[in-house]
Design an enzyme around this catalytic site. Sequence first.
Site, short mmCIF file in Angstrom:
data_model
loop_
_atom_site.label_atom_id
_atom_site.label_comp_id
_atom_site.label_asym_id
_atom_site.label_seq_id
_atom_site.Cartn_x
_atom_site.Cartn_y
_atom_site.Cartn_z
N SER A 1 0.73 -1.22 -0.27
CA SER A 1 -0.08 -0.02 -0.10
C SER A 1 0.73 1.22 -0.14
CB SER A 1 -0.75 0.07 1.26
OG SER A 1 -0.28 -0.24 2.49
N HIS B 1 -5.50 -3.98 -2.33
CA HIS B 1 -5.03 -2.93 -3.13
C HIS B 1 -4.91 -3.58 -4.51
CE1 HIS B 1 -4.40 0.61 -0.78
NE2 HIS B 1 -3.94 0.11 0.13
N LYS C 1 -12.43 -0.96 -0.83
CA LYS C 1 -11.57 -0.19 -1.81
C LYS C 1 -12.11 -0.13 -3.20
CE LYS C 1 -7.29 -0.12 1.11
NZ LYS C 1 -7.14 -1.10 2.02
C1 LIG Z 1 -7.23 -1.61 3.54
C2 LIG Z 1 -6.41 -2.73 3.87
C3 LIG Z 1 -7.03 -3.80 4.83
C4 LIG Z 1 -8.29 -3.36 5.64
O1 LIG Z 1 -9.56 -3.44 4.70
P1 LIG Z 1 -10.80 -2.97 5.55
O2 LIG Z 1 -11.87 -4.02 4.84
O3 LIG Z 1 -11.15 -1.62 5.60
O4 LIG Z 1 -10.70 -3.51 7.07
C5 LIG Z 1 -6.60 -4.99 4.93
N1 LIG Z 1 -5.25 -5.28 4.34
C6 LIG Z 1 -4.95 -4.31 3.34
C7 LIG Z 1 -3.59 -4.71 2.53
C8 LIG Z 1 -5.42 -3.16 2.99
O5 LIG Z 1 -4.74 -2.20 2.11
#
Ligand SMILES: *Cc1c(COP(=O)(O)O)cnc(C)c1O
Length: 415
Positions: A190, A218, A249
Amino acid sequence: MAYPTTVRQSYVSDLDGLKQAGLFKEERFIHSPQNADIEVEFPTGASLQKVINLCANNYLGLSSHPDVVKAAHEGLDHRGYGMSSVRFICGTQDIHRELENKLTEFLGTEDTLLFPSCMDANAGVFEAVLSEQDVMIADRLVHASIVDGMRLCKAMQDTYKHSDMGHLEEKLQEHQDKRFRLIITDGVFSMDGDLAKLDQIVALAEKYNAMVFVDESHASGFIGKTGRGTHEHCGVYGKIDIITTTLGKALGGASGGCVSGRRELVEMCRQRARPYLFSNTVAPVIVSGAIKVLDLISKTTERRDKLEWNTTYWRKLLTEAGFDIKQGESPIVPVMLYNAKLAQDVSRDLYAEGIYVVGFFFPVVAKGQARIRTQLSAAHDKQHLDKAIAAFIKVGKKYDILGKGKKEIVDKYGL
Ligand SMILES: *Cc1c(COP(=O)(O)O)cnc(C)c1O
């Protein structure tokens, strides 16, 4: 009540400490739906400002897509607002199973289990499938939620240097005495936007008899030719044992996550994963929206193709303007500034120019690696990016960082 002044004072001074160290996070209030153009109140109480959003995870621009909103309304009308139960008591509807089946097909796995979030999926999965006899071998830059999930699991923990396949191989050799080995990585990291070398990881897993876990938060929806993810991009679609990903996302951006993978591993999560057993899952309104998202992106790659175009164009604009960016191919494009204060100053000035970006610095990234992380969306049009680059150039000139590399920026601003 036992909250005496001394206790209050202790927290007040902790919070002041964060402010003094420049680590205090302030929320910005958005008064519009999530999109390429948003209206923001910042600082709190200031009049609303219309800005271009360059820091959302709205990769496919589906957060406010009319078809998704309409599907969510239908879910609300036909299946109600809340479940008022966890899944295994009376909190599972037909549409939960429908969404799980669609995710299984999209991700190229055997089965899928929804979780309240990907954070929860990561918190539950390791404990559910591993025991004291096993070892988890994680990339050192995995997401915080994976680190927390590993802490909750009794298996031995080990790490390998970021994307260092030689080091991973050493660790796999070292742990041949364990019952099971699980290699753990993000698909797309990320902060740097770089991709895991999943082809090599899968080859090592086969050679040393290990399972592979990939967090695709991501990546799901846009990495790979048809947007299936990093495994598609790396030519190992169908070969990943456990995938976790988020609906928060690219896949609509509301909330929810899942564990997807080998049938028995997913079933172990259904039996044992604590965030699945003891917390309500995704609400019907979100399930209906997410089903529509998967239908949209399974039908056409138009949005992920537009995102790819935007990414290439934005990387070219920044490079030509003389910014120091992290090379790569994902829509996460970090503009390197190295110095934390500089990252904050530049993001503040960009905000004043109508560009919404946020400076990242320690402890979110390593010390001396401060940056502005820009993120592209299929919701952006060329005119958004042209406008954004004009602002970046104006601010870049003010701080005299155009055409300057790490050494020159650090010489001028320090670390
Ligand atoms: C955003 C993210 C999460 C968390 O996702 P949520 O559904 O908002 O809890 C977990 N792992 C990674 C790699 C992320 O980028």
